[in-house]
Design a protein around this motif. Structure first.
Motif, PDB file in Angstrom:
ATOM      1  N   GLN A 271     -16.248  -3.924  29.523  1.00  0.00           N
ATOM      2  CA  GLN A 271     -16.439  -3.458  31.066  1.00  0.00           C
ATOM      3  C   GLN A 271     -15.444  -3.686  32.531  1.00  0.00           C
ATOM      4  O   GLN A 271     -16.123  -2.983  33.065  1.00  0.00           O
ATOM      5  N   ALA A 272     -15.485  -5.006  32.928  1.00  0.00           N
ATOM      6  CA  ALA A 272     -14.972  -6.109  33.826  1.00  0.00           C
ATOM      7  C   ALA A 272     -13.599  -4.934  33.671  1.00  0.00           C
ATOM      8  O   ALA A 272     -13.317  -4.828  35.455  1.00  0.00           O
ATOM      9  N   LYS A 273     -13.211  -4.958  32.959  1.00  0.00           N
ATOM     10  CA  LYS A 273     -11.143  -4.093  32.919  1.00  0.00           C
ATOM     11  C   LYS A 273     -11.687  -2.379  33.829  1.00  0.00           C
ATOM     12  O   LYS A 273     -11.378  -1.744  34.597  1.00  0.00           O
ATOM     13  N   LEU A 274     -12.719  -1.577  33.352  1.00  0.00           N
ATOM     14  CA  LEU A 274     -12.675  -0.470  33.119  1.00  0.00           C
ATOM     15  C   LEU A 274     -13.097  -0.467  34.403  1.00  0.00           C
ATOM     16  O   LEU A 274     -13.325   0.341  35.104  1.00  0.00           O
ATOM     17  N   PHE A 275     -15.024  -0.928  34.803  1.00  0.00           N
ATOM     18  CA  PHE A 275     -15.444  -1.093  36.225  1.00  0.00           C
ATOM     19  C   PHE A 275     -14.374  -1.727  37.745  1.00  0.00           C
ATOM     20  O   PHE A 275     -14.076  -0.865  38.446  1.00  0.00           O
ATOM     21  N   GLY A 276     -13.627  -2.334  36.712  1.00  0.00           N
ATOM     22  CA  GLY A 276     -12.435  -2.989  38.296  1.00  0.00           C
ATOM     23  C   GLY A 276     -11.699  -1.683  38.304  1.00  0.00           C
ATOM     24  O   GLY A 276     -10.988  -1.726  39.483  1.00  0.00           O
ATOM     25  N   GLU A 277     -11.307  -1.509  37.725  1.00  0.00           N
ATOM     26  CA  GLU A 277     -10.064  -0.174  38.000  1.00  0.00           C
ATOM     27  C   GLU A 277     -10.450   0.859  38.419  1.00  0.00           C
ATOM     28  O   GLU A 277     -10.006   1.468  38.984  1.00  0.00           O
ATOM     29  N   ALA A 278     -12.097   1.004  37.798  1.00  0.00           N
ATOM     30  CA  ALA A 278     -12.243   2.327  38.983  1.00  0.00           C
ATOM     31  C   ALA A 278     -13.011   1.616  41.144  1.00  0.00           C
ATOM     32  O   ALA A 278     -12.517   2.519  41.496  1.00  0.00           O
ATOM     33  N   VAL A 279     -13.863   1.071  40.778  1.00  0.00           N
ATOM     34  CA  VAL A 279     -14.165   0.090  42.056  1.00  0.00           C
ATOM     35  C   VAL A 279     -13.766   0.002  42.612  1.00  0.00           C
ATOM     36  O   VAL A 279     -14.433  -1.071  43.809  1.00  0.00           O
ATOM     37  N   GLY A 280     -12.202  -1.465  42.081  1.00  0.00           N
ATOM     38  CA  GLY A 280     -12.243  -2.697  42.599  1.00  0.00           C
ATOM     39  C   GLY A 280     -12.909  -3.642  43.002  1.00  0.00           C
ATOM     40  O   GLY A 280     -13.701  -4.552  43.884  1.00  0.00           O
ATOM     41  N   VAL A 281     -13.747  -4.689  41.815  1.00  0.00           N
ATOM     42  CA  VAL A 281     -15.694  -4.859  41.302  1.00  0.00           C
ATOM     43  C   VAL A 281     -14.156  -6.578  42.330  1.00  0.00           C
ATOM     44  O   VAL A 281     -13.078  -6.754  42.506  1.00  0.00           O
ATOM     45  N   THR A 282     -15.136  -7.623  43.110  1.00  0.00           N
ATOM     46  CA  THR A 282     -14.837  -8.729  44.195  1.00  0.00           C
ATOM     47  C   THR A 282     -15.574  -9.963  43.389  1.00  0.00           C
ATOM     48  O   THR A 282     -15.123 -10.656  43.562  1.00  0.00           O
ATOM     49  N   VAL A 298     -17.085 -16.907  29.880  1.00  0.00           N
ATOM     50  CA  VAL A 298     -16.599 -17.127  31.683  1.00  0.00           C
ATOM     51  C   VAL A 298     -15.246 -17.096  31.481  1.00  0.00           C
ATOM     52  O   VAL A 298     -14.236 -17.066  32.709  1.00  0.00           O
ATOM     53  N   ILE A 299     -15.202 -18.294  30.729  1.00  0.00           N
ATOM     54  CA  ILE A 299     -13.382 -18.265  30.792  1.00  0.00           C
ATOM     55  C   ILE A 299     -12.285 -17.543  30.204  1.00  0.00           C
ATOM     56  O   ILE A 299     -10.967 -17.455  30.616  1.00  0.00           O
ATOM     57  N   ALA A 300     -12.766 -16.435  29.068  1.00  0.00           N
ATOM     58  CA  ALA A 300     -12.039 -15.029  28.743  1.00  0.00           C
ATOM     59  C   ALA A 300     -11.615 -14.660  29.724  1.00  0.00           C
ATOM     60  O   ALA A 300     -11.084 -13.665  30.752  1.00  0.00           O
ATOM     61  N   ILE A 301     -13.120 -13.519  31.358  1.00  0.00           N
ATOM     62  CA  ILE A 301     -13.188 -13.454  32.253  1.00  0.00           C
ATOM     63  C   ILE A 301     -12.202 -13.798  33.164  1.00  0.00           C
ATOM     64  O   ILE A 301     -11.199 -12.983  33.144  1.00  0.00           O
ATOM     65  N   LYS A 302     -12.066 -15.091  33.246  1.00  0.00           N
ATOM     66  CA  LYS A 302     -10.564 -15.845  34.162  1.00  0.00           C
ATOM     67  C   LYS A 302      -9.203 -15.125  33.874  1.00  0.00           C
ATOM     68  O   LYS A 302      -8.982 -15.139  34.610  1.00  0.00           O
ATOM     69  N   GLN A 303      -8.803 -15.698  32.450  1.00  0.00           N
ATOM     70  CA  GLN A 303      -7.927 -15.508  32.203  1.00  0.00           C
ATOM     71  C   GLN A 303      -7.538 -14.239  32.121  1.00  0.00           C
ATOM     72  O   GLN A 303      -6.450 -13.960  32.285  1.00  0.00           O
ATOM     73  N   ALA A 304      -8.737 -12.670  31.867  1.00  0.00           N
ATOM     74  CA  ALA A 304      -7.865 -12.101  31.450  1.00  0.00           C
ATOM     75  C   ALA A 304      -8.014 -10.959  32.777  1.00  0.00           C
ATOM     76  O   ALA A 304      -6.759 -10.335  32.718  1.00  0.00           O
TER      77      ALA A 304
END
Length: 336
Positions: A271-282, A298-304
């Motif tokens: 989900q974070a990848k898709l939303f990040g590509e669309a609207v630049g999640v900060t 939490v660790i996966a999000i930080k690393q990926a």
């Protein structure tokens, strides 16, 4: 120590800024033990599925061999740190064991904790606050992750901290979303800008921003639709909202906060990848951490993705939405 106390130094000036910078330390001395206990309790399920399994694996006297490394990697994957991150953590651990010439598996837990701390870093990432009001925050995420509740709790804490808060109900796809926000706005005592169900979300965002300017609001929080994140039309809708906000105020939205449900594990990364590509999640608000055995996300999000987790939800109370401290998280995760 709520959200506002963590960021007030960034919205005040001169000597006030210095005083505000000192205040969280004073509050921490009184409150941290209680909050740390809550955080530790919220990570119980993750600790049972992660740290306690490691304890069993590396009992004193066991030799460090390839079988052990494979089992350690499997435990990490099951804790939802992600396959790539699990491999990297095991490799880092392997190198440290070799460099320090260790032969007792009982020492691996401290090494693993050390490397997880290094991966997450030590700095708490604050929410982005504009130097000039209003700060515009756009909140995104799929349905069911706790988006509306997160907005309500943020509004409560920022208002309690002295900020004038306005909420924009731009999720016009679901009437229930507007109704839920209305309940929250009345509960916490902040104004809500809404249109009818099915209205143009970008128009709601525009009207909300005009109202925020007219009412001299410090913070405008805009809710957005959360239906299937794989749908192209939703992502285009979010992009349109972002463009409208930026056209009215350069740099807006100042914060694009993605709300994720910790219990979904690796799906949260997608989900974070898709939303990040669309609207630049900060930044990310990670909810339901208290009900998840997958806190390793939490660790996966930080690393990926290298998107900072800025807020975590550890309970149902108004004050249970908290700034995310990587150091506290690691200490609570490995606490005895």
């Amino acid at each position: 120590m709520g959200l506002f106390s963590r960021i007030k130094g960034s919205i005040t000036g001169g000597s006030q800024q210095a005083a505000a910078a000192e205040e969280p330390q004073q509050e921490t001395a009184v409150e941290k033990p209680g909050f740390f206990g809550r955080l530790k309790d919220s990570l119980n399920k993750t600790r049972q599925g992660f740290v306690e399994k490691i304890d069993v694996l590396i009992h004193r006297g066991r030799a460090i061999d390839e079988d052990l490394y494979e089992e350690l990697e499997e435990i990490l994957v099951q804790a939802d740190v992600g396959v790539n991150t699990a491999v990297e953590l095991v490799e880092r651990t392997r190198r440290t064991v070799k460099e320090r010439r260790l032969d007792d598996a009982g020492e691996l837990k401290a090494i693993l904790k050390e490397h997880i701390r290094d991966m997450l870093g030590s700095e708490t990432a604050p929410l982005n606050i504009s130097d000039e009001s209003p700060t515009v925050m756009m909140v995104v995420g799929v349905n069911g992750v706790g988006k509306t509740t997160t907005i309500g709790k943020m509004a409560h804490q920022f208002k309690a901290g002295g900020m004038r808060v306005l909420i924009g109900a731009a999720d016009t796809f679901r009437a229930a979303a507007i109704d839920q926000l209305e309940v929250w706005s009345e509960r916490v005592g902040v104004d809500l800008i809404k249109h009818r169900e099915g209205a143009d979300p970008a128009a709601v965002a525009f009207d909300s921003l005009q109202a925020a300017k007219a009412r001299h609001a410090d913070l405008l929080v805009i809710d957005t639709a959360g239906r299937l994140h794989t749908k192209t039309n939703l992502m285009e809708e979010l992009k349109k909202i972002s463009r409208v906000l930026n056209r009215e105020i350069a740099g807006a939205p100042h914060e694009v906060l993605l709300v994720l449900d910790a219990t979904t594990g690796q799906n949260a990364v997608n989900q974070a990848k898709l939303f990040g590509e669309a609207v630049g999640v900060t930044g990310i608000a990670l909810t339901k951490l208290d009900g998840s055995a997958k806190g390793g996300i939490v660790i996966a999000i930080k690393q990926a993705l290298d998107i900072p987790v800025k807020l975590i939800g550890i309970g149902e109370g108004m004050e249970d939405l908290r700034p995310f401290s990587p150091a506290d998280f690691v200490e609570a995760l490995f606490a005895e």
